[in-house]
Scaffold this motif. Structure first.
Motif, PDB file in Angstrom:
ATOM      1  N   PHE A  81       8.742   4.687  -5.409  1.00 12.34           N
ATOM      2  CA  PHE A  81       7.952   3.550  -4.945  1.00 12.34           C
ATOM      3  C   PHE A  81       8.778   2.264  -4.875  1.00 12.34           C
ATOM      4  CE2 PHE A  81       7.898   2.895  -9.460  1.00 12.34           C
ATOM      5  CZ  PHE A  81       7.849   1.518  -9.608  1.00 12.34           C
ATOM      6  N   LEU A  83       1.429   6.763  -6.782  1.00 10.73           N
ATOM      7  CA  LEU A  83       0.359   7.719  -7.053  1.00 10.73           C
ATOM      8  C   LEU A  83       0.812   9.149  -6.752  1.00 10.73           C
ATOM      9  CD1 LEU A  83      -2.612   8.078  -7.875  1.00 10.73           C
ATOM     10  CD2 LEU A  83      -3.180   7.894  -5.452  1.00 10.73           C
ATOM     11  N   PHE A  84       1.519   9.327  -5.643  1.00 14.09           N
ATOM     12  CA  PHE A  84       2.036  10.652  -5.289  1.00 14.09           C
ATOM     13  C   PHE A  84       2.994  11.158  -6.358  1.00 14.09           C
ATOM     14  CE2 PHE A  84       5.335  13.266  -3.290  1.00 14.09           C
ATOM     15  CZ  PHE A  84       4.558  14.286  -2.775  1.00 14.09           C
ATOM     16  N   LEU A 110       0.824  -1.211   0.000  1.00 14.04           N
ATOM     17  CA  LEU A 110       0.000   0.000   0.000  1.00 14.04           C
ATOM     18  C   LEU A 110       0.859   1.263   0.000  1.00 14.04           C
ATOM     19  CD1 LEU A 110      -2.870  -0.948   2.473  1.00 14.04           C
ATOM     20  CD2 LEU A 110      -2.935  -0.869  -0.021  1.00 14.04           C
ATOM     21  N   VAL A 111       1.951   1.248   0.746  1.00 13.74           N
ATOM     22  CA  VAL A 111       2.865   2.399   0.768  1.00 13.74           C
ATOM     23  C   VAL A 111       3.481   2.590  -0.615  1.00 13.74           C
ATOM     24  CG1 VAL A 111       5.045   3.246   1.717  1.00 13.74           C
ATOM     25  CG2 VAL A 111       3.336   2.273   3.234  1.00 13.74           C
ATOM     26  N   SER A 112       3.842   1.493  -1.272  1.00 14.71           N
ATOM     27  CA  SER A 112       4.400   1.578  -2.631  1.00 14.71           C
ATOM     28  C   SER A 112       3.393   2.175  -3.598  1.00 14.71           C
ATOM     29  CB  SER A 112       4.817   0.195  -3.127  1.00 14.71           C
ATOM     30  OG  SER A 112       5.810  -0.339  -2.319  1.00 14.71           O
ATOM     31  N   LEU A 113       2.147   1.749  -3.499  1.00 17.25           N
ATOM     32  CA  LEU A 113       1.105   2.303  -4.365  1.00 17.25           C
ATOM     33  C   LEU A 113       0.887   3.780  -4.089  1.00 17.25           C
ATOM     34  CD1 LEU A 113      -1.486  -0.616  -4.341  1.00 17.25           C
ATOM     35  CD2 LEU A 113       0.016   0.078  -6.219  1.00 17.25           C
ATOM     36  N   PHE A 114       0.924   4.172  -2.815  1.00 18.54           N
ATOM     37  CA  PHE A 114       0.784   5.585  -2.479  1.00 18.54           C
ATOM     38  C   PHE A 114       1.933   6.400  -3.063  1.00 18.54           C
ATOM     39  CE2 PHE A 114       1.921   9.151   0.258  1.00 18.54           C
ATOM     40  CZ  PHE A 114       0.776   9.911   0.141  1.00 18.54           C
ATOM     41  N   CYS A 115       3.155   5.885  -2.942  1.00 21.92           N
ATOM     42  CA  CYS A 115       4.313   6.613  -3.484  1.00 21.92           C
ATOM     43  C   CYS A 115       4.216   6.739  -4.999  1.00 21.92           C
ATOM     44  CB  CYS A 115       5.603   5.912  -3.093  1.00 21.92           C
ATOM     45  SG  CYS A 115       6.023   6.081  -1.353  1.00 21.92           S
ATOM     46  N   THR A 141      12.221  10.868  -2.599  1.00 20.86           N
ATOM     47  CA  THR A 141      11.170  11.846  -2.878  1.00 20.86           C
ATOM     48  C   THR A 141      11.705  13.276  -2.760  1.00 20.86           C
ATOM     49  OG1 THR A 141       9.523  10.292  -2.034  1.00 20.86           O
ATOM     50  CG2 THR A 141       8.849  12.578  -2.230  1.00 20.86           C
ATOM     51  N   THR A 179      12.973   6.079   1.050  1.00 19.23           N
ATOM     52  CA  THR A 179      11.809   6.581   0.318  1.00 19.23           C
ATOM     53  C   THR A 179      11.700   8.100   0.420  1.00 19.23           C
ATOM     54  OG1 THR A 179      10.691   4.497   0.792  1.00 19.23           O
ATOM     55  CG2 THR A 179       9.326   6.306   0.023  1.00 19.23           C
TER      56      THR A 179
END
Length: 138
Positions: free
Chosen positions: A50, A29-30, A22-27, A93, A89
């Protein structure tokens, strides 16, 4: 060690792998949203931020859930390792944000050093935990 302990460790590892996914998907998407509003300026650091939670979090904990581990990592090992992955991460970013903005800062190199140190410390703590477990079983 009982079968229920191994099953509980596998369940915790699979839950951790899912959270990292989920964190990977958020990154991802961000990064995509940030790239849309960056006036067509792109940064590979932002695009691939991600990858650290995916390769460093999802993959190892998924493998821990598949293989019957003798012992799930202790809180110290987990927290150090999670902090290392989070540092990678955030550093990726931040470097991406600075590249998109059009500037650079040498302080972003510190993220890599701290991330390596924290991740290595977490892995070493887990190996020490396994070694101490082996000595107590004798």
């Amino acid at each position: 060690m009982y079968i229920s302990d191994i099953e509980a460790a596998a369940k915790r590892a699979s839950r951790t792998a899912f959270v990292y996914l989920l964190v990977s998907l958020f990154c991802a998407l961000f990064g995509a949203v940030y790239e849309v509003f960056s006036h067509e300026v792109y940064s590979f650091y932002m695009i691939y931020a991600f990858a650290f939670p995916l390769a460093g979090g999802t993959l190892p904990f998924f493998l821990l859930s598949m293989v019957p581990v003798p012992k799930y990592p202790c809180a110290l090992a987990r927290n150090l390792y999670h902090s290392g992955i989070a540092t990678f991460t955030v550093g990726c970013t931040m470097r991406g944000v600075l590249e998109i903005y059009g500037t650079a800062n040498f302080l972003t190199n510190g993220y890599w050093l701290v991330g390596i140190a924290l991740s290595a410390a977490g892995i070493i703590a887990y190996l020490i935990q396994l070694r101490c477990r082996d000595k107590t079983d004798l």
